[in-house]
Design a protein around this motif. Structure first.
Motif, PDB file in Angstrom:
ATOM      1  N   ILE A 161       2.952   9.025  -1.721  1.00 31.46           N
ATOM      2  CA  ILE A 161       4.397   9.155  -1.919  1.00 31.46           C
ATOM      3  C   ILE A 161       5.040   9.437  -0.568  1.00 31.46           C
ATOM      4  N   TRP A 162       6.132   8.751  -0.299  1.00 25.54           N
ATOM      5  CA  TRP A 162       6.969   9.071   0.855  1.00 25.54           C
ATOM      6  C   TRP A 162       8.300   9.526   0.299  1.00 25.54           C
ATOM      7  N   ARG A 163       8.554  10.814   0.432  1.00 30.84           N
ATOM      8  CA  ARG A 163       9.822  11.350  -0.065  1.00 30.84           C
ATOM      9  C   ARG A 163      10.835  11.315   1.076  1.00 30.84           C
ATOM     10  N   ALA A 164      11.904  10.576   0.857  1.00 28.87           N
ATOM     11  CA  ALA A 164      12.959  10.464   1.854  1.00 28.87           C
ATOM     12  C   ALA A 164      13.942  11.619   1.684  1.00 28.87           C
ATOM     13  N   GLN A 165      14.869  11.711   2.618  1.00 29.75           N
ATOM     14  CA  GLN A 165      15.873  12.767   2.514  1.00 29.75           C
ATOM     15  C   GLN A 165      16.744  12.566   1.283  1.00 29.75           C
ATOM     16  N   THR A 166      17.010  11.315   0.963  1.00 30.68           N
ATOM     17  CA  THR A 166      17.744  11.033  -0.272  1.00 30.68           C
ATOM     18  C   THR A 166      16.749  10.538  -1.309  1.00 30.68           C
ATOM     19  N   ALA A 167      16.891  11.037  -2.527  1.00 30.70           N
ATOM     20  CA  ALA A 167      15.928  10.701  -3.583  1.00 30.70           C
ATOM     21  C   ALA A 167      15.879   9.208  -3.856  1.00 30.70           C
ATOM     22  N   SER A 168      16.973   8.502  -3.572  1.00 27.39           N
ATOM     23  CA  SER A 168      17.020   7.067  -3.876  1.00 27.39           C
ATOM     24  C   SER A 168      16.183   6.228  -2.911  1.00 27.39           C
ATOM     25  N   ASP A 169      15.708   6.827  -1.852  1.00 24.77           N
ATOM     26  CA  ASP A 169      14.932   6.075  -0.875  1.00 24.77           C
ATOM     27  C   ASP A 169      13.447   6.418  -0.907  1.00 24.77           C
ATOM     28  N   SER A 170      13.015   7.210  -1.849  1.00 27.36           N
ATOM     29  CA  SER A 170      11.601   7.563  -1.924  1.00 27.36           C
ATOM     30  C   SER A 170      10.776   6.338  -2.317  1.00 27.36           C
ATOM     31  N   VAL A 171       9.550   6.319  -1.834  1.00 25.07           N
ATOM     32  CA  VAL A 171       8.645   5.199  -2.093  1.00 25.07           C
ATOM     33  C   VAL A 171       7.344   5.775  -2.640  1.00 25.07           C
ATOM     34  N   ILE A 172       6.792   5.091  -3.647  1.00 20.25           N
ATOM     35  CA  ILE A 172       5.544   5.525  -4.254  1.00 20.25           C
ATOM     36  C   ILE A 172       4.564   4.353  -4.239  1.00 20.25           C
ATOM     37  N   ASN A 173       3.341   4.632  -3.849  1.00 22.49           N
ATOM     38  CA  ASN A 173       2.272   3.631  -3.902  1.00 22.49           C
ATOM     39  C   ASN A 173       1.412   3.909  -5.113  1.00 22.49           C
ATOM     40  N   MET A 174       1.144   2.858  -5.876  1.00 28.27           N
ATOM     41  CA  MET A 174       0.396   2.982  -7.126  1.00 28.27           C
ATOM     42  C   MET A 174      -0.880   2.167  -7.063  1.00 28.27           C
ATOM     43  N   ARG A 175      -1.873   2.637  -7.803  1.00 29.04           N
ATOM     44  CA  ARG A 175      -3.100   1.865  -8.025  1.00 29.04           C
ATOM     45  C   ARG A 175      -3.310   1.778  -9.533  1.00 29.04           C
ATOM     46  N   TYR A 176      -3.666   0.569  -9.992  1.00 26.94           N
ATOM     47  CA  TYR A 176      -3.795   0.324 -11.431  1.00 26.94           C
ATOM     48  C   TYR A 176      -5.228   0.006 -11.846  1.00 26.94           C
ATOM     49  N   GLY A 177      -6.132  -0.038 -10.898  1.00 26.46           N
ATOM     50  CA  GLY A 177      -7.504  -0.419 -11.209  1.00 26.46           C
ATOM     51  C   GLY A 177      -7.698  -1.922 -11.250  1.00 26.46           C
ATOM     52  N   ILE A 178      -6.703  -2.676 -10.788  1.00 25.01           N
ATOM     53  CA  ILE A 178      -6.788  -4.133 -10.779  1.00 25.01           C
ATOM     54  C   ILE A 178      -6.657  -4.659  -9.354  1.00 25.01           C
ATOM     55  N   GLU A 179      -6.951  -3.833  -8.392  1.00 25.49           N
ATOM     56  CA  GLU A 179      -6.768  -4.209  -6.990  1.00 25.49           C
ATOM     57  C   GLU A 179      -7.997  -4.876  -6.383  1.00 25.49           C
ATOM     58  N   THR A 180      -9.106  -4.846  -7.073  1.00 23.32           N
ATOM     59  CA  THR A 180     -10.327  -5.438  -6.535  1.00 23.32           C
ATOM     60  C   THR A 180     -10.836  -6.501  -7.487  1.00 23.32           C
ATOM     61  N   TYR A 181     -11.050  -7.696  -6.963  1.00 26.62           N
ATOM     62  CA  TYR A 181     -11.594  -8.795  -7.766  1.00 26.62           C
ATOM     63  C   TYR A 181     -12.927  -9.203  -7.165  1.00 26.62           C
ATOM     64  N   PHE A 182     -13.990  -8.990  -7.930  1.00 31.80           N
ATOM     65  CA  PHE A 182     -15.325  -9.331  -7.452  1.00 31.80           C
ATOM     66  C   PHE A 182     -15.582 -10.811  -7.671  1.00 31.80           C
ATOM     67  N   VAL A 183     -16.232 -11.421  -6.704  1.00 29.93           N
ATOM     68  CA  VAL A 183     -16.547 -12.852  -6.795  1.00 29.93           C
ATOM     69  C   VAL A 183     -18.049 -13.015  -6.651  1.00 29.93           C
ATOM     70  N   ALA A 184     -18.527 -14.190  -7.081  1.00 29.25           N
ATOM     71  CA  ALA A 184     -19.960 -14.466  -6.980  1.00 29.25           C
ATOM     72  C   ALA A 184     -20.392 -14.424  -5.528  1.00 29.25           C
ATOM     73  N   GLU A 185     -21.592 -13.930  -5.313  1.00 31.94           N
ATOM     74  CA  GLU A 185     -22.102 -13.789  -3.959  1.00 31.94           C
ATOM     75  C   GLU A 185     -22.078 -15.132  -3.238  1.00 31.94           C
ATOM     76  N   GLY A 186     -21.535 -15.127  -2.050  1.00 33.17           N
ATOM     77  CA  GLY A 186     -21.480 -16.330  -1.241  1.00 33.17           C
ATOM     78  C   GLY A 186     -20.252 -17.188  -1.476  1.00 33.17           C
ATOM     79  N   THR A 187     -19.352 -16.803  -2.420  1.00 36.03           N
ATOM     80  CA  THR A 187     -18.162 -17.608  -2.687  1.00 36.03           C
ATOM     81  C   THR A 187     -16.899 -16.997  -2.104  1.00 36.03           C
ATOM     82  N   GLY A 188     -17.034 -15.867  -1.465  1.00 38.37           N
ATOM     83  CA  GLY A 188     -15.871 -15.171  -0.943  1.00 38.37           C
ATOM     84  C   GLY A 188     -15.090 -15.964   0.079  1.00 38.37           C
TER      85      GLY A 188
END
Length: 194
Positions: free
Chosen positions: A125-152
């Protein structure tokens, strides 16, 4: 034989069975979500074009990975400590895709039939001086996609040169799993786990 030694092997078997059952439950739950979860697709954006692949998996980023308070109609980031759960309500965007309609620390009690709720975890979270400018980074568990070995490498060039969407299965509780990718309109879905 002392009492400690007499129970060693039966306890070892019980521990092994419990661990095996726990692993099976994890796989079963993921397989069930892949088969029964509501399917949505979201455009993918590389987090860092120079470091998309590490080994045989792809790191994926989404528009909903970084949220700015001023772009979220309902909710603010005051109640989200790092590491806490957050529920993102997505509504269909008339122009295509999904738009963030709300962010809340708990699953909403009512959800429109057209909307979908994703459960995420606050990464930063980056909380700015004004609440309207705060930024939040989220992770959903869908950020990594595994591929077959050698196909990357082959998929890496597709990610750089083509339009990629992620196919995500979402459960009623907001849990999401990555089901596959759509590359230039062609679906690439993983085979069932069970």
């Amino acid at each position: 034989m002392s009492g400690t030694h007499r129970y060693f092997w039966p306890l070892l078997v019980v521990v092994a069975l419990v661990q095996s059952a726990a692993l099976f439950k994890i796989v079963y739950d993921k397989d069930r979500l892949l088969k029964t979860g509501r399917e949505i697709t979201m455009p993918v954006k590389p987090l860092d074009p120079r470091d998309i692949f590490r080994g045989d998996y792809v790191t994926l980023g989404y528009d909903i990975s970084t949220l700015n308070t001023s772009h979220v109609p309902i909710g603010n980031f005051d109640n989200f400590p790092v590491g806490s759960a957050a529920y993102i309500t997505l509504s269909p965007n008339p122009a295509g895709g999904w738009a963030v309609a709300a962010v809340a620390p708990e699953h909403p009690t009512t959800v429109a039939p057209t909307d979908v709720v994703l459960k995420g975890r606050v990464d930063r979270i980056w909380r700015a001086q004004t609440a309207s400018d705060s930024v939040i980074n989220m992770r959903y568990g869908i950020e990594t996609y595994f591929v077959a070995e050698g196909t990357g490498r082959a998929l890496e060039s597709k990610v750089r040169e083509h339009k990629i969407d992620a196919i995500v299965a979402v459960g009623a509780d907001g849990t999401a799993v990555l089901k596959g990718l759509v590359i230039d309109g062609e679906r690439h879905v993983d085979p069932p786990l069970l």
